[in-house]
Scaffold this motif. Structure first.
Motif, short mmCIF file in Angstrom:
data_model
loop_
_atom_site.label_atom_id
_atom_site.label_comp_id
_atom_site.label_asym_id
_atom_site.label_seq_id
_atom_site.Cartn_x
_atom_site.Cartn_y
_atom_site.Cartn_z
N ILE A 96 15.83 23.16 -6.45
CA ILE A 96 17.05 23.98 -6.52
C ILE A 96 17.09 24.90 -5.31
CG2 ILE A 96 18.23 25.81 -7.81
CD1 ILE A 96 16.87 24.74 -10.34
N PRO A 97 18.18 24.87 -4.52
CA PRO A 97 18.28 25.84 -3.42
C PRO A 97 18.36 27.25 -4.02
CG PRO A 97 19.94 24.11 -3.24
CD PRO A 97 19.35 24.00 -4.61
N LYS A 98 17.36 28.07 -3.71
CA LYS A 98 17.25 29.35 -4.42
C LYS A 98 18.39 30.30 -4.14
CE LYS A 98 13.55 27.62 -6.05
NZ LYS A 98 13.70 26.33 -5.38
N ILE A 99 19.04 30.14 -2.97
CA ILE A 99 20.15 31.04 -2.64
C ILE A 99 21.30 30.84 -3.63
CG2 ILE A 99 21.29 29.51 -0.96
CD1 ILE A 99 20.78 33.31 -0.59
N LYS A 151 18.23 40.67 -4.32
CA LYS A 151 17.79 40.02 -3.07
C LYS A 151 16.28 39.76 -3.12
CE LYS A 151 21.32 42.52 -0.56
NZ LYS A 151 21.71 43.28 -1.76
N VAL A 152 15.54 40.75 -3.59
CA VAL A 152 14.08 40.58 -3.68
C VAL A 152 13.74 39.44 -4.64
CG1 VAL A 152 11.95 41.70 -4.44
CG2 VAL A 152 13.58 42.97 -3.05
N ALA A 153 14.49 39.36 -5.75
CA ALA A 153 14.23 38.30 -6.74
C ALA A 153 14.50 36.92 -6.13
CB ALA A 153 15.09 38.51 -7.98
N THR A 154 15.57 36.82 -5.33
CA THR A 154 15.89 35.53 -4.69
C THR A 154 14.76 35.10 -3.74
OG1 THR A 154 18.20 36.15 -4.75
CG2 THR A 154 17.64 34.31 -3.34
N ILE A 155 14.30 36.07 -2.94
CA ILE A 155 13.22 35.76 -2.00
C ILE A 155 11.94 35.40 -2.78
CG2 ILE A 155 11.74 36.72 -0.18
CD1 ILE A 155 14.22 38.50 0.54
N ALA A 156 11.64 36.20 -3.81
CA ALA A 156 10.41 35.96 -4.59
C ALA A 156 10.43 34.57 -5.21
CB ALA A 156 10.27 37.03 -5.68
N GLY A 204 12.17 31.99 -4.16
CA GLY A 204 12.08 31.00 -3.08
C GLY A 204 10.65 30.83 -2.59
N VAL A 205 9.91 31.91 -2.57
CA VAL A 205 8.51 31.88 -2.12
C VAL A 205 7.61 31.29 -3.20
CG1 VAL A 205 6.55 33.42 -1.64
CG2 VAL A 205 8.73 33.77 -0.46
N PHE A 206 7.96 31.60 -4.45
CA PHE A 206 7.11 31.22 -5.59
C PHE A 206 6.83 29.71 -5.64
CE2 PHE A 206 7.11 29.72 -10.05
CZ PHE A 206 5.94 30.29 -10.48
N PHE A 207 7.88 28.90 -5.54
CA PHE A 207 7.68 27.46 -5.78
C PHE A 207 6.82 26.76 -4.73
CE2 PHE A 207 11.14 28.30 -8.73
CZ PHE A 207 10.69 27.62 -9.84
N ILE A 227 14.48 32.83 5.88
CA ILE A 227 15.79 32.17 5.69
C ILE A 227 16.55 32.85 4.56
CG2 ILE A 227 16.90 30.01 4.94
CD1 ILE A 227 14.47 28.56 6.27
N LEU A 228 15.85 33.10 3.45
CA LEU A 228 16.52 33.64 2.27
C LEU A 228 16.97 35.07 2.48
CD1 LEU A 228 14.43 32.13 -0.68
CD2 LEU A 228 16.79 31.64 -0.06
N VAL A 229 16.20 35.86 3.22
CA VAL A 229 16.62 37.26 3.41
C VAL A 229 17.92 37.29 4.22
CG1 VAL A 229 15.39 37.90 5.56
CG2 VAL A 229 15.73 39.60 3.78
#
Lengths: 264, 257
Positions: free
Chosen positions: A118-121, A138-143, A145-148, A205-207
């Motif tokens: 899933i594209p996290k954005i 924003k932090v949750a989106t980055i987290a 995206g990094v998590f997986f 990228i996500l930030v």
């Protein structure tokens, strides 16, 4: 009987040897910038859409002098660092559990495989609804995206720790906890650090994407605003900043690898 | 300490690899375990060392654990199994750190075994900086640091070149002369078995059964003497004749796996 004619043996093993020339990348960068600057000055590139490198440098300097640069970098860094740390801690923990315990692997692997693509954005609007337009979404989106990728790399790293080392530790009577901390963790470190290279790129990228969707500060927001105002020199300055940020993170990881993996 | 095996069997799923294996390794004795590829030698060693769960028969140790022994059944591995991120001394320390030894005793043990194995000057070296022979010396040093009651050696010299193997055999003979540790030694090399073992246990091809137990009637430290070479060669040939036909069959079986 006469001596047979002597045929000298010629060397035929040249080439195909991996190697690097330290000066080559610097020269390549210098050439690209020089070509770009020359093309701009000769009027081959319209300055409205593609300003010269010198103009971009002037824009960067102006941003640095009026303090905007630090505000935007500071905002982006704060989001990247918080999101990356959260995602990495959670990812490494779950990856380790999946690598060590059969049940965690059986449950975790299909779930992670299903959610990874899933594209996290795409989840940012959902997080904005849950956490508001401020920093947490924003932090949750980055987290996330990094998590997986971190889960996957930590799991693979643990899975690739040579079994013979674990058997050896068992044969000397080390407890499971000791085996995890003295054998598996250091053995998995190369894989985990390799995963960090991927996860930091994703965080970057996500930030930018998150800041373009809903932020007043941050490099992403700055680049978007510059684009809307046709301030192309500032837009490219923002992109250069992102590139420098990526290079700095990569250099930091290289230093960490040199220290942590000096045994390799 | 003695090791007693009674009617030991083992199967990987539907594939039986050991069947009705019974023998005893006496106190201070070195028993070599030989047999064709896939006959279950390493499986048997892992069963004795508790790294595989027993399925049939009984494996027990008899006798008292020697003073200072921290790990009665201790392995030396074919691939050395050294932690690449730890120094030589650190690898030996791994076997000691979880025992309630004082720091002084731990360091004394490490220094003592490094000296015994000729590794004192390499204490701070990483495994990658060592030759194969030196790496296996670290494996042996780590094993004797815990003062084992029984050494379980899984083809410890098979990853080494012929000259290094010779040197390490001499080292092993010297160490055994000092430590007198009961040893079960798996090898596919008949010369190694005849050179090092007090008795040789010959296993048949899979499922491994005891084919014969052959005693080597020459003290280990005298086997290089010219007067014994003929007898030892005769023993070597006898062992080869016992496993040659089965080794050929096993070799063809392995190619079909």
């Amino acid at each position: 009987m006469s001596d047979p004619a002597k045929t000298p043996v010629s060397f035929r093993g040249a080439g195909f040897v991996p190697g690097t020339r330290r000066w080559a990348p610097w020269l390549a960068f210098a050439l690209i910038i020089a070509c770009w600057e020359s093309a701009s000055r000769l009027g081959w590139l319209p300055s409205l859409f593609m300003p010269a490198p010198s103009e971009v440098m002037n824009a960067l300097h102006a941003l640095l002098v009026d303090g905007k640069l630090l505000v935007h970098i500071g905002a982006s860094l704060k989001r990247i660092v918080s999101g990356w740390i959260l995602g990495s801690i959670a990812g490494v923990t779950l990856g380790f559990l999946m690598g060590i315990f059969v049940l965690a692997r059986s449950v975790g692997l299909p779930v992670v495989s299903a959610l990874f693509p899933i594209p996290k954005i795409a989840l940012l609007p959902l997080f904005i609804l849950w956490f508001g337009i401020g920093e947490p979404s924003k932090v949750a989106t980055i987290a996330l995206g990094v998590f997986f990728p971190t889960v996957v790399s930590a799991f693979s790293a643990v899975d690739n720790v040579p079994r013979n080392l674990i058997r050896m530790a068992q044969s000397f009577g080390l407890s499971t906890r000791m085996i995890v901390f003295k054998v598996i963790l250091p053995g998995a470190m190369p894989g985990i650090l390799a995963g960090f290279r991927i996860s930091t790129s994703i965080a970057l990228i996500l930030v930018v994407a998150a800041e373009m969707i809903g932020a007043d500060t941050g490099i992403g927001a700055f680049v978007l605003a510059a684009g809307n105002l046709m301030q192309i020199d500032q837009l490219i300055a923002g992109v250069v900043l992102l590139s420098l940020l990526g290079l700095t993170v990569s250099a930091l990881l290289s230093v960490t690898e040199k220290i942590v993996l000096r045994w390799r | 300490m003695q090791v007693v095996l009674e009617d030991v069997g083992y199967a990987y799923g539907d594939l039986p690899v050991l069947d009705g294996v019974s023998f005893t390794v006496g106190e201070g004795e070195t028993a070599a375990l030989i047999g064709p590829s896939g006959c279950g030698k390493s499986t048997l060693l892992n069963l004795v060392g508790g790294l595989l769960e027993q399925q049939g028969g009984r494996i027990a140790t008899m006798g008292t654990v020697p003073a200072g022994c921290l790990n009665p059944l201790t392995f030396v591995f074919q691939d050395f199994a050294l932690l690449p991120w730890r120094s030589v001394a650190g690898n030996v320390a791994l076997a000691l750190e979880h025992h309630p030894l004082g720091r002084a005793e731990q360091e004394a043990r490490i220094a003592s075994v490094l000296q015994l194995c000729g590794l004192t000057d390499f204490a701070d070296a990483l495994p990658k900086q060592l030759s194969g022979g030196m790496r296996q010396r670290v494996g042996i040093a780590r094993a004797i640091a815990v003062k084992p009651a029984v050494m379980l050696m899984d083809e410890p010299l098979s990853a080494l070149d012929a000259q290094t193997r010779e040197l390490l055999m001499e080292d092993l003979i010297a160490i055994w002369a000092r430590e007198r540790t009961t040893t079960l030694y798996v090898t596919h090399n008949l010369s190694e078995a005849v050179r090092l073992a007090d008795k040789v246990v010959v296993l048949s091809r899979r499922p491994g059964r005891i084919k014969r137990i052959v005693s080597v009637p020459v003290p280990v430290n005298e086997r290089q003497k010219p007067e014994h070479i003929g007898l030892l060669q005769q023993l070597h040939d006898e062992l080869w004749s016992l496993i040659k036909a089965e080794a050929q069959v096993a070799d063809r079986e392995m190619q079909h796996v």
